[in-house]
Design an enzyme around this catalytic site. Structure first.
Site, short mmCIF file in Angstrom:
data_model
loop_
_atom_site.label_atom_id
_atom_site.label_comp_id
_atom_site.label_asym_id
_atom_site.label_seq_id
_atom_site.Cartn_x
_atom_site.Cartn_y
_atom_site.Cartn_z
N SER A 1 -16.09 53.87 16.98
CA SER A 1 -15.56 53.18 18.15
C SER A 1 -15.27 51.73 17.76
O SER A 1 -16.17 51.01 17.35
CB SER A 1 -16.60 53.27 19.28
OG SER A 1 -16.20 52.50 20.38
N LYS B 1 -11.62 55.53 17.68
CA LYS B 1 -11.45 55.23 19.11
C LYS B 1 -11.23 53.73 19.25
O LYS B 1 -11.99 52.93 18.69
CB LYS B 1 -12.72 55.67 19.84
CG LYS B 1 -12.93 55.11 21.23
CD LYS B 1 -14.06 55.86 21.91
CE LYS B 1 -14.99 54.93 22.68
NZ LYS B 1 -16.11 55.66 23.30
N LYS C 1 -11.03 50.49 21.73
CA LYS C 1 -11.32 49.95 23.05
C LYS C 1 -10.06 49.24 23.54
O LYS C 1 -9.41 48.52 22.76
CB LYS C 1 -12.49 48.96 22.96
CG LYS C 1 -13.81 49.62 22.65
CD LYS C 1 -14.32 50.42 23.83
CE LYS C 1 -15.72 50.95 23.58
NZ LYS C 1 -16.24 51.70 24.74
N ASP D 1 -10.42 53.96 24.88
CA ASP D 1 -11.48 53.88 25.91
C ASP D 1 -11.30 52.59 26.69
O ASP D 1 -11.38 51.49 26.12
CB ASP D 1 -12.85 53.91 25.23
CG ASP D 1 -14.00 53.97 26.23
OD1 ASP D 1 -13.74 53.98 27.46
OD2 ASP D 1 -15.17 54.00 25.79
N GLU E 1 -10.06 57.61 27.61
CA GLU E 1 -11.41 57.64 28.19
C GLU E 1 -11.55 56.63 29.33
O GLU E 1 -11.21 55.46 29.16
CB GLU E 1 -12.41 57.34 27.06
CG GLU E 1 -13.87 57.48 27.42
CD GLU E 1 -14.79 57.21 26.21
OE1 GLU E 1 -14.33 57.37 25.06
OE2 GLU E 1 -15.94 56.83 26.44
N ASP F 1 -16.36 59.19 31.08
CA ASP F 1 -17.64 58.72 30.54
C ASP F 1 -18.48 58.22 31.72
O ASP F 1 -19.26 58.98 32.31
CB ASP F 1 -17.35 57.62 29.49
CG ASP F 1 -18.58 56.90 28.95
OD1 ASP F 1 -19.69 57.14 29.45
OD2 ASP F 1 -18.45 56.07 28.02
N LYS G 1 -23.43 61.27 27.40
CA LYS G 1 -24.43 60.39 26.80
C LYS G 1 -25.72 60.77 27.50
O LYS G 1 -25.79 60.67 28.74
CB LYS G 1 -24.11 58.93 27.09
CG LYS G 1 -22.86 58.42 26.39
CD LYS G 1 -22.53 57.01 26.82
CE LYS G 1 -21.27 56.54 26.11
NZ LYS G 1 -20.81 55.24 26.66
N GLY H 1 -21.94 57.35 22.52
CA GLY H 1 -22.99 56.52 21.95
C GLY H 1 -23.15 55.23 22.73
O GLY H 1 -22.27 54.84 23.50
O1 OSB Z 1 -17.96 53.33 26.54
O2 OSB Z 1 -18.41 54.61 24.93
C1 OSB Z 1 -18.58 53.53 25.51
C2 OSB Z 1 -20.91 51.31 23.44
C3 OSB Z 1 -21.65 50.73 24.44
C4 OSB Z 1 -21.36 51.02 25.75
C5 OSB Z 1 -20.33 51.91 26.08
C6 OSB Z 1 -19.59 52.52 25.07
C7 OSB Z 1 -19.86 52.17 23.73
C8 OSB Z 1 -19.10 52.66 22.60
C9 OSB Z 1 -19.75 52.65 21.24
O3 OSB Z 1 -17.94 53.01 22.67
C10 OSB Z 1 -20.25 53.98 20.85
C11 OSB Z 1 -21.17 53.89 19.67
O4 OSB Z 1 -20.68 53.88 18.54
O5 OSB Z 1 -22.41 53.85 19.87
MG MG Z 2 -16.82 55.10 26.94
#
Ligand code: OSB
Ligand code: MG
Length: 368
Positions: free
Chosen positions: A135, A161, A163, A188, A213, A238, A262, A290
């Site tokens: 990510s 992914k 952001k 995302d 996402e 999510d 999650k 994650g």
């Molecule tokens: O939205 O998936 C998310 C990390 C912290 C809070 C929300 C998210 C994320 C990530 C990182 O996208 C995922 C990871 O590598 O742990």
């Molecule tokens: Mg997310």
């Protein structure tokens, strides 16, 4: 099993690079680490609530409060505990899924250790290694983004992914897609859009994204369903999926076509198992998200992602993508096929480095 004592620590660990999302930027990650003492065994749990109520309303402060005032007294009043008994007893305590899940994780660790089994075995995991991606946070500009993505691709991550947020979206996708025409790519938004500024998602249809996402607010299943009707790219939810009920509702109204679980967000691994079973029965693609976990929470995510219904790569990157130094050993490393091995030792299958844990601890308390 009897729970004799509980230790709770607020830890803060520096990230290898700042992680910026539509919600804010993190240079360090805070969480709570829980240690349950039970009949000669120790169970570990990680509560992923952070320093700021951005992703969730919960923070290390609210989790500390509800755990110490409400959840711990349940377990410490005596009697014999396992995951189902804890879930029943905690039913009357409303909300706070991240806090609840952190404590449940420690009970799962104890349960598996008592059965001399790995957490993956106890959960019903089948795979020895799970496909993973990375990510990528929002970068200062497109050149910086391409450099970061290239670094991860060269490291061996076969799914990326990005952001996104309004103003940092289509151009990023276009640039990465141009450089990597075949890379499995997804975005995302962490709730940064609403139905009024959603044209950008229709424009993304031409870039063969695996999914988009969480474009809209957590409590907005209806507008996700309206958007899904207008675009080809699957929506993945999510933040909106807080348990089995939202999973059912979202799928029934076609608010998404892919699910992310999650365990923390849904209040623990048991709820995650129930969502997994429902989603797998309905043939919906699923992956494990994650929360920048330490080795403790990362081990639990790997165990969960080893279940057969997790058909897409998870946000479970190698330890060195997050931390220079972790609190648990061994560190998780990326295999050349963009997978990570599922821990096979008893329970979580990691050893906590007490010296490192101590150095990262801001405050700790022992209960009773
Ligand atoms: O939205 O998936 C998310 C990390 C912290 C809070 C929300 C998210 C994320 C990530 C990182 O996208 C995922 C990871 O590598 O742990
Ligand atoms: Mg997310």
């Amino acid at each position: 099993m009897k729970i004799e004592r509980i230790e709770m620590r607020h830890v803060r660990m520096r990230l290898t690079s700042p992680f910026r999302t539509s919600v804010g930027v993190e240079h360090e990650r805070d969480c709570l680490i829980l240690r349950l003492f039970s009949e000669g065994l120790e169970g570990w749990g990680e509560c992923v609530a952070g320093s700021f109520p951005g992703y969730s309303y919960e923070t290390v402060g609210t989790a500390w409060h509800v755990l110490s005032e409400f959840f711990f007294p349940l377990l410490l009043k005596g009697g014999s505990w396992d995951v189902p008994a804890f879930r029943r007893a905690a039913e009357g305590i409303r909300g706070h899924p991240l806090a609840r899940a952190g404590l449940e994780m420690a009970l799962w660790d104890l349960t598996a250790q008592r059965r001399s089994a790995s957490l993956a075995e106890v959960l019903g995991g089948k795979k020895d290694r799970v496909p993973v991606g990375v990510s990528v946070g929002i970068q200062p500009d497109t050149a910086a983004l391409l450099e970061v993505v290239t670094g991860y691709v060269e490291t061996g991550y076969q799914r990326v992914k990005l952001k996104i947020e309004p103003g940092n979206d289509l151009e990023s996708v276009r640039a990465v897609r141009k450089q990597y025409p075949d890379l499995p790519l997804q975005v995302d938004a962490n709730t940064a859009y609403d139905i009024e500024n959603a044209e950008v998602f229709a424009a993304m249809d031409e870039y063969q994204l695996l999914m988009i996402e969480q474009p809209f607010a957590e409590d907005d299943l209806l507008d996700h369903s309206k958007l899904q009707a207008r675009i080809k790219t699957p929506i993945c939810l999510d933040e909106s999926i807080r348990g089995l009920r939202q999973t059912r509702h979202a799928l029934e109204i076609d608010a998404c076509r892919i699910l992310n679980i999650k365990p923390a967000r849904v209040g623990g691994l048991q709820e995650a198992l129930e969502i997994h079973a429902y989603v797998a029965r309905n043939g919906v693609p699923l992956w494990c998200g994650g929360m920048l976990e330490t080795g403790i929470g990362r081990s639990a995510n790997l165990a969960l992602a080893s279940l057969p219904g997790f058909t897409l790569p998870g946000d479970i990157s190698a330890s060195d993508r997050y931390y220079f130094e972790d609190i648990a050993a061994p560190r998780f490393t990326l295999n050349t096929d963009s997978t990570i091995d599922v821990p096979r030792g008893k329970g979580l299958g990691v050893t906590v480095d007490m010296d490192a844990l101590q150095r990262f601890t801001l405050r700790s308390l022992s209960f009773p």
